[in-house]
Design a protein around this motif. Structure first.
Motif, PDB file in Angstrom:
ATOM      1  N   LEU A  20     -16.653  -5.042  40.284  1.00 42.92           N
ATOM      2  CA  LEU A  20     -17.839  -4.470  39.654  1.00 42.92           C
ATOM      3  C   LEU A  20     -18.219  -5.234  38.391  1.00 42.92           C
ATOM      4  O   LEU A  20     -19.400  -5.353  38.064  1.00 42.92           O
ATOM      5  CB  LEU A  20     -17.589  -2.994  39.335  1.00 42.92           C
ATOM      6  CG  LEU A  20     -17.468  -2.051  40.536  1.00 42.92           C
ATOM      7  CD1 LEU A  20     -17.151  -0.636  40.059  1.00 42.92           C
ATOM      8  CD2 LEU A  20     -18.736  -2.061  41.367  1.00 42.92           C
ATOM      9  N   GLU A  21     -17.219  -5.759  37.688  1.00 42.05           N
ATOM     10  CA  GLU A  21     -17.475  -6.526  36.474  1.00 42.05           C
ATOM     11  C   GLU A  21     -18.250  -7.805  36.783  1.00 42.05           C
ATOM     12  O   GLU A  21     -19.225  -8.139  36.108  1.00 42.05           O
ATOM     13  CB  GLU A  21     -16.137  -6.872  35.824  1.00 42.05           C
ATOM     14  CG  GLU A  21     -16.207  -7.335  34.388  1.00 42.05           C
ATOM     15  CD  GLU A  21     -14.816  -7.357  33.792  1.00 42.05           C
ATOM     16  OE1 GLU A  21     -14.435  -6.359  33.154  1.00 42.05           O
ATOM     17  OE2 GLU A  21     -14.099  -8.364  33.989  1.00 42.05           O
ATOM     18  N   LEU A  24     -21.830  -6.945  37.866  1.00 48.12           N
ATOM     19  CA  LEU A  24     -22.681  -6.608  36.722  1.00 48.12           C
ATOM     20  C   LEU A  24     -23.072  -7.870  35.962  1.00 48.12           C
ATOM     21  O   LEU A  24     -24.234  -8.017  35.544  1.00 48.12           O
ATOM     22  CB  LEU A  24     -21.950  -5.633  35.802  1.00 48.12           C
ATOM     23  CG  LEU A  24     -22.717  -5.126  34.582  1.00 48.12           C
ATOM     24  CD1 LEU A  24     -23.998  -4.423  35.000  1.00 48.12           C
ATOM     25  CD2 LEU A  24     -21.838  -4.195  33.754  1.00 48.12           C
ATOM     26  N   TYR A 103     -16.219  -4.781  31.600  1.00 53.57           N
ATOM     27  CA  TYR A 103     -16.911  -3.558  32.022  1.00 53.57           C
ATOM     28  C   TYR A 103     -15.918  -2.407  31.892  1.00 53.57           C
ATOM     29  O   TYR A 103     -15.875  -1.722  30.883  1.00 53.57           O
ATOM     30  CB  TYR A 103     -17.431  -3.739  33.435  1.00 53.57           C
ATOM     31  CG  TYR A 103     -18.181  -2.545  33.997  1.00 53.57           C
ATOM     32  CD1 TYR A 103     -18.721  -1.563  33.164  1.00 53.57           C
ATOM     33  CD2 TYR A 103     -18.354  -2.397  35.374  1.00 53.57           C
ATOM     34  CE1 TYR A 103     -19.402  -0.478  33.682  1.00 53.57           C
ATOM     35  CE2 TYR A 103     -19.042  -1.322  35.907  1.00 53.57           C
ATOM     36  CZ  TYR A 103     -19.561  -0.354  35.066  1.00 53.57           C
ATOM     37  OH  TYR A 103     -20.232   0.714  35.586  1.00 53.57           O
ATOM     38  N   HIS A 104     -15.082  -2.198  32.903  1.00 52.91           N
ATOM     39  CA  HIS A 104     -14.068  -1.154  32.809  1.00 52.91           C
ATOM     40  C   HIS A 104     -12.742  -1.689  32.274  1.00 52.91           C
ATOM     41  O   HIS A 104     -11.925  -0.938  31.767  1.00 52.91           O
ATOM     42  CB  HIS A 104     -13.827  -0.518  34.185  1.00 52.91           C
ATOM     43  CG  HIS A 104     -14.959   0.344  34.658  1.00 52.91           C
ATOM     44  ND1 HIS A 104     -15.525   1.325  33.874  1.00 52.91           N
ATOM     45  CD2 HIS A 104     -15.632   0.371  35.836  1.00 52.91           C
ATOM     46  CE1 HIS A 104     -16.506   1.920  34.539  1.00 52.91           C
ATOM     47  NE2 HIS A 104     -16.588   1.357  35.723  1.00 52.91           N
ATOM     48  N   LYS A 136     -18.124  -2.551  26.576  1.00 54.16           N
ATOM     49  CA  LYS A 136     -18.630  -1.216  26.257  1.00 54.16           C
ATOM     50  C   LYS A 136     -18.180  -0.779  24.878  1.00 54.16           C
ATOM     51  O   LYS A 136     -17.117  -1.153  24.404  1.00 54.16           O
ATOM     52  CB  LYS A 136     -18.118  -0.198  27.285  1.00 54.16           C
ATOM     53  CG  LYS A 136     -18.581  -0.415  28.703  1.00 54.16           C
ATOM     54  CD  LYS A 136     -18.204   0.768  29.587  1.00 54.16           C
ATOM     55  CE  LYS A 136     -16.701   0.972  29.651  1.00 54.16           C
ATOM     56  NZ  LYS A 136     -16.314   2.088  30.549  1.00 54.16           N
ATOM     57  N   TRP A 164     -22.655  -3.419  25.766  1.00 51.11           N
ATOM     58  CA  TRP A 164     -23.587  -3.097  26.842  1.00 51.11           C
ATOM     59  C   TRP A 164     -24.633  -2.095  26.381  1.00 51.11           C
ATOM     60  O   TRP A 164     -25.771  -2.119  26.836  1.00 51.11           O
ATOM     61  CB  TRP A 164     -22.837  -2.553  28.057  1.00 51.11           C
ATOM     62  CG  TRP A 164     -22.163  -3.598  28.881  1.00 51.11           C
ATOM     63  CD1 TRP A 164     -20.825  -3.778  29.083  1.00 51.11           C
ATOM     64  CD2 TRP A 164     -22.815  -4.640  29.625  1.00 51.11           C
ATOM     65  NE1 TRP A 164     -20.605  -4.859  29.900  1.00 51.11           N
ATOM     66  CE2 TRP A 164     -21.804  -5.406  30.255  1.00 51.11           C
ATOM     67  CE3 TRP A 164     -24.154  -4.997  29.826  1.00 51.11           C
ATOM     68  CZ2 TRP A 164     -22.097  -6.503  31.069  1.00 51.11           C
ATOM     69  CZ3 TRP A 164     -24.445  -6.085  30.634  1.00 51.11           C
ATOM     70  CH2 TRP A 164     -23.430  -6.822  31.250  1.00 51.11           C
ATOM     71  N   LEU A 194     -30.839  -0.230  36.016  1.00 51.42           N
ATOM     72  CA  LEU A 194     -29.443  -0.468  36.396  1.00 51.42           C
ATOM     73  C   LEU A 194     -28.493  -0.057  35.287  1.00 51.42           C
ATOM     74  O   LEU A 194     -27.510   0.658  35.525  1.00 51.42           O
ATOM     75  CB  LEU A 194     -29.238  -1.950  36.732  1.00 51.42           C
ATOM     76  CG  LEU A 194     -27.793  -2.380  36.976  1.00 51.42           C
ATOM     77  CD1 LEU A 194     -27.240  -1.710  38.226  1.00 51.42           C
ATOM     78  CD2 LEU A 194     -27.679  -3.894  37.082  1.00 51.42           C
ATOM     79  N   LEU A 195     -28.763  -0.491  34.061  1.00 45.61           N
ATOM     80  CA  LEU A 195     -27.864  -0.175  32.954  1.00 45.61           C
ATOM     81  C   LEU A 195     -27.915   1.298  32.584  1.00 45.61           C
ATOM     82  O   LEU A 195     -26.923   1.859  32.114  1.00 45.61           O
ATOM     83  CB  LEU A 195     -28.197  -1.047  31.744  1.00 45.61           C
ATOM     84  CG  LEU A 195     -27.997  -2.554  31.934  1.00 45.61           C
ATOM     85  CD1 LEU A 195     -28.086  -3.275  30.592  1.00 45.61           C
ATOM     86  CD2 LEU A 195     -26.679  -2.869  32.610  1.00 45.61           C
ATOM     87  N   LYS A 197     -28.293   3.602  34.847  1.00 42.62           N
ATOM     88  CA  LYS A 197     -27.469   4.172  35.911  1.00 42.62           C
ATOM     89  C   LYS A 197     -25.985   3.989  35.605  1.00 42.62           C
ATOM     90  O   LYS A 197     -25.159   4.837  35.951  1.00 42.62           O
ATOM     91  CB  LYS A 197     -27.808   3.481  37.242  1.00 42.62           C
ATOM     92  CG  LYS A 197     -27.172   4.110  38.462  1.00 42.62           C
ATOM     93  CD  LYS A 197     -27.855   5.410  38.829  1.00 42.62           C
ATOM     94  CE  LYS A 197     -27.331   5.953  40.152  1.00 42.62           C
ATOM     95  NZ  LYS A 197     -27.982   7.231  40.531  1.00 42.62           N
ATOM     96  N   LYS A 198     -25.653   2.896  34.929  1.00 40.23           N
ATOM     97  CA  LYS A 198     -24.259   2.628  34.561  1.00 40.23           C
ATOM     98  C   LYS A 198     -23.805   3.486  33.378  1.00 40.23           C
ATOM     99  O   LYS A 198     -22.624   3.498  33.044  1.00 40.23           O
ATOM    100  CB  LYS A 198     -24.097   1.153  34.185  1.00 40.23           C
ATOM    101  CG  LYS A 198     -24.310   0.175  35.328  1.00 40.23           C
ATOM    102  CD  LYS A 198     -23.165   0.183  36.313  1.00 40.23           C
ATOM    103  CE  LYS A 198     -23.317  -0.916  37.335  1.00 40.23           C
ATOM    104  NZ  LYS A 198     -22.226  -0.890  38.352  1.00 40.23           N
TER     105      LYS A 198
END
Length: 244
Positions: A20-21, A24, A103-104, A136, A164, A194-195, A197-198
């Protein structure tokens, strides 16, 4: 698309949840490289935070003096270097920028930023070198502060960070550019969606609620006790209420 082209996502998508990273990274920077520099990547990078005003000045000046409008060929993804693999690598006229995207996940190792900075330093281009950490809030703030406090990054590479949440704010602001054509505006609109939604949209308070405010007749406070009373019979399902 770019993540799959570069082998980050398997053709059947079986490892998508693990990537996912990378997805993105490709979605955001891959889209922005199709836009003119001053309408896409430049305002986004302008949100980078540095720990030195002098460094901030050099960075902003380098962005402002970029000659080419379209820099698609100057943006590469997952560039393999001697010690690391940079998520995004930009070779601008007066700046060389490496971006480590999170990301995560956190940094893969204690020396990841140090290795990336050394690869930037080894690059033969005679331009100021910048390493940016994108992640993040509040994690990215803490990682960046720790990197500065530990003093492991080699001199000659300027280190900064982006969040982000700030990227989302910048993209939202960029949509207001009156010089955008319909195609450019659509690309930015999709990125903002998109962002959002994230979950990168910051809390903006209750000032824009259209529902009526509950007035003081519906609740009371007791100064000598550690609780307050609220008449729940006045609450309507599906609406929002705020204590002021």
């Amino acid at each position: 698309m770019l993540a799959e082209i570069h082998g980050k996502i398997s053709p059947d998508g079986s490892n998508l949840s693990e990537r996912l990273e990378d997805q993105l990274t490709a979605n955001v920077f891959g889209t922005l490289r199709y836009l003119p520099f001053h309408k896409g990547i430049q305002p986004l990078l302008s949100s980078a935070v540095f720990f030195s005003p002098a460094t901030q000045t050099v960075f902003q000046k380098g962005l402002a003096t970029q000659n080419d409008e379209f820099i698609g060929e100057k943006v590469t993804f997952w560039s393999k270097r001697e010690r690391s693999e940079m998520d995004v690598w930009l070779e601008l006229d007066h700046l060389t920028i490496g971006i480590e995207v999170k990301y995560h996940s956190l940094l893969s190792s204690d020396d990841q930023l140090e290795r990336e900075a050394m690869d930037l330093l080894a690059d033969k281009r005679q331009t100021p070198k910048f390493l940016l950490l994108l992640g993040k809030e509040p994690e990215v703030n803490m990682m960046a502060k720790r990197a500065i406090e530990e003093r492991k990054l080699p001199s000659g590479v300027h280190f900064g960070y982006m969040s982000w949440q700030e990227v989302f704010m910048q993209l939202t602001h960029m949509q207001k550019d009156e010089t955008l054509n319909e195609f450019e505006r659509l690309m930015l609109k999709d990125l903002v969606a998109l962002l959002r939604k994230k979950g990168f949209e910051r809390f903006q308070g209750f000032q824009h609620l259209s529902y009526p405010i509950v007035d003081g007749s519906y609740f009371c406070f007791h100064s000598d006790e550690q609780f307050f009373h609220f008449d729940v019979s006045m609450i309507e399902k599906g609406r929002y209420y705020e204590f002021c």
